[in-house]
Design a protein around this motif. Structure first.
Motif, PDB file in Angstrom:
ATOM      1  N   GLU A 125     -36.866 -51.723  -5.108  1.00  0.00           N
ATOM      2  CA  GLU A 125     -36.495 -50.324  -4.918  1.00  0.00           C
ATOM      3  C   GLU A 125     -35.487 -50.171  -3.783  1.00  0.00           C
ATOM      4  OE1 GLU A 125     -38.710 -46.104  -5.336  1.00  0.00           O
ATOM      5  OE2 GLU A 125     -39.767 -47.596  -4.139  1.00  0.00           O
ATOM      6  N   ILE A 126     -35.680 -50.909  -2.695  1.00  0.00           N
ATOM      7  CA  ILE A 126     -34.745 -50.852  -1.569  1.00  0.00           C
ATOM      8  C   ILE A 126     -33.385 -51.409  -1.973  1.00  0.00           C
ATOM      9  CG2 ILE A 126     -34.251 -51.785   0.739  1.00  0.00           C
ATOM     10  CD1 ILE A 126     -37.315 -51.514   1.273  1.00  0.00           C
ATOM     11  N   TYR A 127     -33.381 -52.525  -2.658  1.00  0.00           N
ATOM     12  CA  TYR A 127     -32.118 -53.129  -3.106  1.00  0.00           C
ATOM     13  C   TYR A 127     -31.378 -52.170  -4.050  1.00  0.00           C
ATOM     14  CZ  TYR A 127     -28.789 -56.449  -5.049  1.00  0.00           C
ATOM     15  OH  TYR A 127     -27.627 -57.068  -5.439  1.00  0.00           O
ATOM     16  N   ARG A 128     -32.095 -51.584  -4.994  1.00  0.00           N
ATOM     17  CA  ARG A 128     -31.504 -50.622  -5.938  1.00  0.00           C
ATOM     18  C   ARG A 128     -30.955 -49.400  -5.183  1.00  0.00           C
ATOM     19  NH1 ARG A 128     -35.408 -50.604  -9.103  1.00  0.00           N
ATOM     20  NH2 ARG A 128     -36.519 -48.786  -8.347  1.00  0.00           N
ATOM     21  N   ALA A 129     -31.707 -48.934  -4.181  1.00  0.00           N
ATOM     22  CA  ALA A 129     -31.249 -47.780  -3.390  1.00  0.00           C
ATOM     23  C   ALA A 129     -29.967 -48.119  -2.635  1.00  0.00           C
ATOM     24  CB  ALA A 129     -32.334 -47.335  -2.424  1.00  0.00           C
ATOM     25  N   LEU A 130     -29.901 -49.308  -2.052  1.00  0.00           N
ATOM     26  CA  LEU A 130     -28.685 -49.715  -1.345  1.00  0.00           C
ATOM     27  C   LEU A 130     -27.486 -49.737  -2.292  1.00  0.00           C
ATOM     28  CD1 LEU A 130     -30.125 -52.570   0.897  1.00  0.00           C
ATOM     29  CD2 LEU A 130     -29.205 -50.385   1.695  1.00  0.00           C
ATOM     30  N   LEU A 131     -27.686 -50.256  -3.499  1.00  0.00           N
ATOM     31  CA  LEU A 131     -26.605 -50.270  -4.486  1.00  0.00           C
ATOM     32  C   LEU A 131     -26.207 -48.851  -4.890  1.00  0.00           C
ATOM     33  CD1 LEU A 131     -27.690 -53.189  -6.859  1.00  0.00           C
ATOM     34  CD2 LEU A 131     -25.754 -53.176  -5.262  1.00  0.00           C
ATOM     35  N   ASP A 132     -27.208 -48.016  -5.158  1.00  0.00           N
ATOM     36  CA  ASP A 132     -26.933 -46.644  -5.605  1.00  0.00           C
ATOM     37  C   ASP A 132     -26.238 -45.801  -4.544  1.00  0.00           C
ATOM     38  OD1 ASP A 132     -28.109 -47.247  -8.011  1.00  0.00           O
ATOM     39  OD2 ASP A 132     -29.828 -45.919  -7.762  1.00  0.00           O
ATOM     40  N   ILE A 133     -26.583 -46.019  -3.288  1.00  0.00           N
ATOM     41  CA  ILE A 133     -26.042 -45.213  -2.189  1.00  0.00           C
ATOM     42  C   ILE A 133     -24.759 -45.828  -1.618  1.00  0.00           C
ATOM     43  CG2 ILE A 133     -26.596 -44.302   0.128  1.00  0.00           C
ATOM     44  CD1 ILE A 133     -28.080 -42.955  -2.150  1.00  0.00           C
ATOM     45  N   SER A 134     -24.442 -47.035  -2.006  1.00  0.00           N
ATOM     46  CA  SER A 134     -23.307 -47.777  -1.451  1.00  0.00           C
ATOM     47  C   SER A 134     -22.028 -46.951  -1.350  1.00  0.00           C
ATOM     48  CB  SER A 134     -23.046 -49.028  -2.287  1.00  0.00           C
ATOM     49  OG  SER A 134     -21.902 -49.698  -1.822  1.00  0.00           O
ATOM     50  N   SER A 135     -21.697 -46.211  -2.383  1.00  0.00           N
ATOM     51  CA  SER A 135     -20.425 -45.469  -2.394  1.00  0.00           C
ATOM     52  C   SER A 135     -20.425 -44.267  -1.451  1.00  0.00           C
ATOM     53  CB  SER A 135     -20.089 -45.024  -3.813  1.00  0.00           C
ATOM     54  OG  SER A 135     -21.083 -44.141  -4.282  1.00  0.00           O
ATOM     55  N   ALA A 136     -21.584 -43.893  -0.891  1.00  0.00           N
ATOM     56  CA  ALA A 136     -21.633 -42.799   0.083  1.00  0.00           C
ATOM     57  C   ALA A 136     -21.065 -43.237   1.432  1.00  0.00           C
ATOM     58  CB  ALA A 136     -23.070 -42.298   0.251  1.00  0.00           C
ATOM     59  N   TYR A 137     -20.864 -44.529   1.604  1.00  0.00           N
ATOM     60  CA  TYR A 137     -20.361 -45.081   2.862  1.00  0.00           C
ATOM     61  C   TYR A 137     -18.879 -45.424   2.741  1.00  0.00           C
ATOM     62  CZ  TYR A 137     -25.272 -45.815   4.080  1.00  0.00           C
ATOM     63  OH  TYR A 137     -26.595 -45.649   4.354  1.00  0.00           O
ATOM     64  N   THR A 138     -18.190 -45.374   3.883  1.00  0.00           N
ATOM     65  CA  THR A 138     -16.805 -45.821   3.948  1.00  0.00           C
ATOM     66  C   THR A 138     -16.716 -46.894   5.024  1.00  0.00           C
ATOM     67  OG1 THR A 138     -16.056 -43.621   3.344  1.00  0.00           O
ATOM     68  CG2 THR A 138     -14.424 -45.096   4.295  1.00  0.00           C
ATOM     69  N   PRO A 139     -16.453 -48.131   4.693  1.00  0.00           N
ATOM     70  CA  PRO A 139     -16.333 -48.677   3.344  1.00  0.00           C
ATOM     71  C   PRO A 139     -17.703 -48.762   2.661  1.00  0.00           C
ATOM     72  CG  PRO A 139     -16.236 -50.459   4.935  1.00  0.00           C
ATOM     73  CD  PRO A 139     -16.311 -49.175   5.719  1.00  0.00           C
ATOM     74  N   PRO A 140     -17.719 -48.899   1.338  1.00  0.00           N
ATOM     75  CA  PRO A 140     -18.999 -48.993   0.620  1.00  0.00           C
ATOM     76  C   PRO A 140     -19.851 -50.155   1.137  1.00  0.00           C
ATOM     77  CG  PRO A 140     -17.177 -48.704  -0.910  1.00  0.00           C
ATOM     78  CD  PRO A 140     -16.569 -48.948   0.449  1.00  0.00           C
ATOM     79  N   LEU A 141     -21.168 -49.972   1.107  1.00  0.00           N
ATOM     80  CA  LEU A 141     -22.074 -51.019   1.597  1.00  0.00           C
ATOM     81  C   LEU A 141     -21.857 -52.353   0.906  1.00  0.00           C
ATOM     82  CD1 LEU A 141     -25.522 -49.205   1.988  1.00  0.00           C
ATOM     83  CD2 LEU A 141     -23.932 -49.881   3.776  1.00  0.00           C
ATOM     84  N   ILE A 142     -21.570 -52.313  -0.393  1.00  0.00           N
ATOM     85  CA  ILE A 142     -21.421 -53.581  -1.116  1.00  0.00           C
ATOM     86  C   ILE A 142     -20.238 -54.407  -0.625  1.00  0.00           C
ATOM     87  CG2 ILE A 142     -22.663 -52.879  -3.203  1.00  0.00           C
ATOM     88  CD1 ILE A 142     -19.976 -52.335  -4.539  1.00  0.00           C
ATOM     89  N   THR A 143     -19.308 -53.773   0.110  1.00  0.00           N
ATOM     90  CA  THR A 143     -18.195 -54.534   0.685  1.00  0.00           C
ATOM     91  C   THR A 143     -18.386 -54.783   2.183  1.00  0.00           C
ATOM     92  OG1 THR A 143     -16.879 -52.542   1.073  1.00  0.00           O
ATOM     93  CG2 THR A 143     -16.543 -53.693  -1.017  1.00  0.00           C
ATOM     94  N   SER A 144     -19.146 -53.938   2.847  1.00  0.00           N
ATOM     95  CA  SER A 144     -19.291 -54.096   4.301  1.00  0.00           C
ATOM     96  C   SER A 144     -20.472 -54.975   4.702  1.00  0.00           C
ATOM     97  CB  SER A 144     -19.402 -52.730   4.980  1.00  0.00           C
ATOM     98  OG  SER A 144     -20.573 -52.067   4.562  1.00  0.00           O
ATOM     99  N   ILE A 145     -21.458 -55.121   3.839  1.00  0.00           N
ATOM    100  CA  ILE A 145     -22.595 -56.010   4.119  1.00  0.00           C
ATOM    101  C   ILE A 145     -22.412 -57.243   3.250  1.00  0.00           C
ATOM    102  CG2 ILE A 145     -25.102 -56.285   3.956  1.00  0.00           C
ATOM    103  CD1 ILE A 145     -25.359 -53.291   4.529  1.00  0.00           C
TER     104      ILE A 145
END
Length: 183
Positions: free
Chosen positions: A22-42
């Motif tokens: 659930e945490i991993y899915r939430a991080l993916l789902d919310i990723s685009s709310a960040y600048t830069p997106p979490l999937i690129t910054s982590i």
């Protein structure tokens, strides 16, 4: 509070979770709310999710889907300071009160664990987030990096707590007033 264009048929719930998936899915789902997106910054989102499972308190806001996320560390007993490591709300659900509700969960868990302050790091360029944190009572407490600042909020102070206890004791024990005057 409903945002124009934001529609939900369900009540938005805030739920504590320690479930890796659930945490991993939430991080993916919310990723685009960040600048830069979490999937690129982590670098490794999977390892980061495991770190949160092991060390943080995580709350997710959702209706039919995940709308918001907050992760807070509340284990710094020497400084009595909690640390919000991630907070994000999908853009479609921003300005609906979800961020405030998530922050309130973080404040509550930190108070329960004896934290006196709560701290976070935010990019200097994220003016919208900085204004939100200021409305929540956070103060700028200096540069974290060239591109980010630390912000901190006092959750409670011993002196205020002690004064409240004295007021309660005075009202319930008249002889306590004599003791206070002797001190």
């Amino acid at each position: 509070m409903k945002k124009k264009g934001f529609k939900t048929n369900n009540e938005i719930i805030i739920q504590k979770t320690c479930d890796y998936d659930e945490i991993y899915r939430a991080l993916l789902d919310i990723s685009s709310a960040y600048t830069p997106p979490l999937i690129t910054s982590i670098k490794n989102l999977s390892e980061y999710a495991l770190k949160l499972v092991d060390n943080a308190e995580v709350f997710i806001a959702k209706d039919e889907s995940i709308l918001g996320f907050i992760a807070v560390y509340s284990n710094d007993m020497s400084n009595k300071t909690g640390y919000i490591t991630q907070v994000g709300v999908k853009s479609i659900a921003q300005s609906t009160g979800i961020g405030k509700r998530l922050m309130n969960e973080a404040y509550s868990i930190c108070k329960e664990k004896g934290m006196q302050k709560i701290k976070l790091e935010v990019r200097k360029s994220n003016i919208k987030a900085i204004k939100f944190y200021q409305k929540e009572g956070f103060k700028d407490c200096g540069d974290a990096t060239e591109h980010s600042i630390y912000m901190e909020k006092t959750l409670w102070k011993w002196r205020g707590l002690l004064m409240k206890q004295i007021q309660v004791t005075r009202s319930s024990m008249p002889e306590f007033e004599e003791y206070i005057e002797e001190i």
